[in-house]
Structure formats: C-alpha cells, structure tokens
Scaffold this active site. Structure first.
Site: not given
Length: 403
Positions: A210, A280, A325, A339, A343
């Site tokens: 990425n 991912d 993040f 998120k 998480k």
C-alpha cells in the site's frame, strides 16, 4: 516545536570538521532558536567569525577580554541565559579542558559555568586519538557530569585513515538537542509502535502493498523517545532513517512477521500505537519462481491476514492503552468510531487519505482523535512532526487521567 524560541549557545573548536558546524548553525537558525556562537582562538584561523555570524544571523564571541563590556561578562551571562550548550566539533583538547575543569578560554569558561541539563558534546578527531585511553577517560568524566556524548561516525577521515572519528549528521545532533530539552512525562514507560506498510509476496519479484510511507509512525516514535519513553519501533519497508534515540528498531516485511514481533513484546508494553498500514490479505499460493505473463489474465487468490489490532484488543490488560489508526476515504468519523468499538481500542486516530495534500507520502497530515467516550478532537493540517506532538500530548493527558 520544542526548540522554537530556545536560547542555544554553540561552541566551536578547531577540528577539521568545523565547516559542518556552519551547516549546524544554519539549521538551528531555521528552527527559530536564539543562537549565540563561541569560537576558540584556533577555530578562528580556520573559518572567519563573520561566516558564522552571517549564517547563524547571530552574535559570535571569540576573545574573553574583548567581550567584557559595561559589566556584561560573556561566560557568566551566556551560561546563565542559554537553555542548551552544544560543543561541535569538539577536539580532544577542548574535551580535556571541560572534563577536568580547566577554563583558560571563553568556551571552556562558559562550559564550566553552565549548570543546566541540556549540554551536548560532539567529539571529532583521528581514530587513534579518539580510541586513546586518555580521551575515553575524559568522555566518561563528561558523561558522569551529565553531558550527552554524540558518538562520531566511522569511515574515511581527513587524515586518510579509516575508523571512528567522523563528525556525525547534524540532524542527529539536533535530535539529541530536542531530546535534552523535552519534558520527560513518559519516563520509564514502555511504548510499542508499528509503522509503514507491509508487503505480501506474490513471487520472488512482485508483492502486494500500500502507499503508507511510515512518516507518521516514525515521528510518533521520535517524540515518545524525546519524552523519556523506552520505545520499540516495528516497521515495514520504508525509505526513512529510524530515529536516533530508540531503544529497539525491528524491520519486518509481511503482516505475519509484524504480528509475531508485536506479540513478542505486547505483554511488556504500557502503550501500543498501531500506526502501520497492515495488509488485510496475503497471497494463498506463493510462487517460488517468477510468474510469466503467458496469459492475458492472471487470477491471484488471497486469504486474510491476522487482524493484529483486534487480537490485541481482545487480550489487552486493564493498565494497557491501545491506540489504533483509521485511514478512510469516506464517512471518516463513522468508520473510525466503529473500528474503535470492534477492535476494543482506547483511542482511534482517523485521517482522510482521499485528500492528496495529506496522509500517504505527504509530510503533512490532518487528524481526528476519538476516545472511548466518543469525544472527537480535531487537529488541523500541520506537519507530521507537529501532529505527532499533538497526539502524544493527548495520550499523556488521557493516560494520566486513568490513574
């Protein structure tokens, strides 16, 4: 920035690397410090005081007797008014003087009178001189007196020999200066930080990755280190030099490697900051040989990587703080809040990576800090260095409020 508006005295002795001290003066000027420069008598023979004055846009002091005017005594005033003292380059002679309390020139007088913690010395000389028992003994005396020794580099020396004694990078000296002037509100805390991208190999020459540059994570690691923390930085592939003041730097490539290195250190960490952009998915069937472009279409089957952040959230202890993040292209706050809950993070740092002037590959960023209560703090666009300072100031307040 911690250096802005600080009063810095730069002492320059007559090492052959003196020309690099001119660059240091220039860099310090650009950081908006109030600079004073002291040159030894021999250093004046190598570079004119006028050069230093012009580059540093500052006064230059050389001779003790000529500088005493109207009751203003240079070594007492400079040592009293300065926030930090740097001696660069430092010859064996000036090191011996300062270490043993001799004070027969303006620089050694000022060093003797300087009583603050922010004092840095940069030894540069022939490698045999540097390795001599006398020089090493004097450096130990300086360390015991609270001086920060910026170690010289190894390589080709001006005398033609190869060894340790080269003037180090000025960015390193400035980093040590920032460290010496920073508050130490994370002293003794163990901080684990991930940064950069991960790479998932397809074959020996191709991979999936990425756009993450790692700049944000590296700046966070640098600021935590400056503020006294024991920092471990686990980084995917980047083109960035790691901060000079780090306890541990670990290089990884794949998400699985990052997972393993994080898990090794998780239990001993007080604060975990997952700023890395972890892939991912990974390739299911890695090819040991380069895949040839024989077909018009190539189908690559992907399988999920471990969700490092989610697993940490499931096993975290009550006294640990986890910061994730969220890099999004739309519905930024909504996705970031989701998120944070999924998480089990304490804080989420959200940024919009669809904006071309911030985020990936940029030196700038704009973020939203979201905590468990749903409070949202907006940090406007700024350099990633200043964004990191804002993040850590927020973490400091949040961490201390839980005690």
């Amino acid at each position: 920035m911690v250096l802005k508006g600080k009063k810095i005295t730069l002492g320059v002795s007559s090492g052959i690397a003196i020309y690099k001290a001119v660059d240091l003066a220039s860099k310090l000027r650009k950081l908006d410090v109030y600079l004073n420069i002291i040159l030894t008598e021999d250093s004046k023979k190598m570079i004119s005081p006028t050069v230093f004055s012009a580059v540093g846009n500052c006064p230059v002091y050389t001779d003790y007797f000529n500088e005493v005017k109207d009751g203003w005594i240079p070594h007492t005033q400079l040592s009293l008014e300065s926030d930090a003292l740097i001696v660069a380059p430092a010859t064996a002679n000036i090191i011996a003087k300062i270490a043993n309390g001799f004070s027969d020139d303006l620089l050694s007088l000022t060093a003797l009178a300087f009583r603050k913690d922010a004092k840095i010395i940069v030894p540069t000389m022939n490698t045999r001189m540097y390795e001599s028992p006398a020089l090493q003994r004097n450096l130990e005396l300086l360390k015991n007196d609270g001086w920060i020794i910026v170690e010289p580099e190894s390589g080709h020396l001006a005398c033609g020999e190869i060894g340790k004694g080269r003037y180090p990078d000025n960015d390193m000296i400035i980093e040590f200066l920032e460290y010496s002037l920073s508050k130490k509100d994370f002293l003794g805390k163990n901080i684990l930080i991930t940064a950069g991208p991960t790479q998932e190999p397809i074959d020996p020459v191709r991979n999936i990755t990425n756009k993450s540059s790692g700049k944000m994570g590296y700046e966070i690691a640098r600021e935590f280190s400056n503020r006294g923390a024991n920092v471990t930085l686990i980084s995917g592939p980047t083109n960035i030099k790691p901060p000079y003041i780090l306890n541990e730097f670990v290089e990884v490539k794949t998400a699985s490697e990052m997972y393993n290195e994080v898990m090794k250190r998780f239990n001993n960490s007080d604060i975990i900051i997952m700023s890395a952009a972890v892939s991912d998915y990974r390739v299911k069937n890695y090819s040991d040989i380069k895949i040839k472009k024989d077909e018009d279409n190539l189908i690559i089957e992907l399988i999920k990587n471990p969700d490092i952040l989610k697993e940490l959230g499931n096993i975290k202890k009550e006294n640990q703080l986890i910061i994730g993040f969220a890099a999004e292209t739309n519905d930024l706050i909504e996705y970031a809040k989701r998120k944070l809950i999924e998480k089990n993070c304490d804080i989420i740092i959200a940024n919009d990576v669809s904006k071309k002037d911030i985020g990936f590959d940029s030196n700038l960023n704009e973020i939203y800090i979201i905590n468990k209560l749903g409070d949202v703090t907006h940090v406007e666009k700024n350099t990633k260095k200043n964004i990191a300072i804002n993040i850590i100031n927020y973490i400091s307040e949040y961490f201390n409020s839980r005690k």
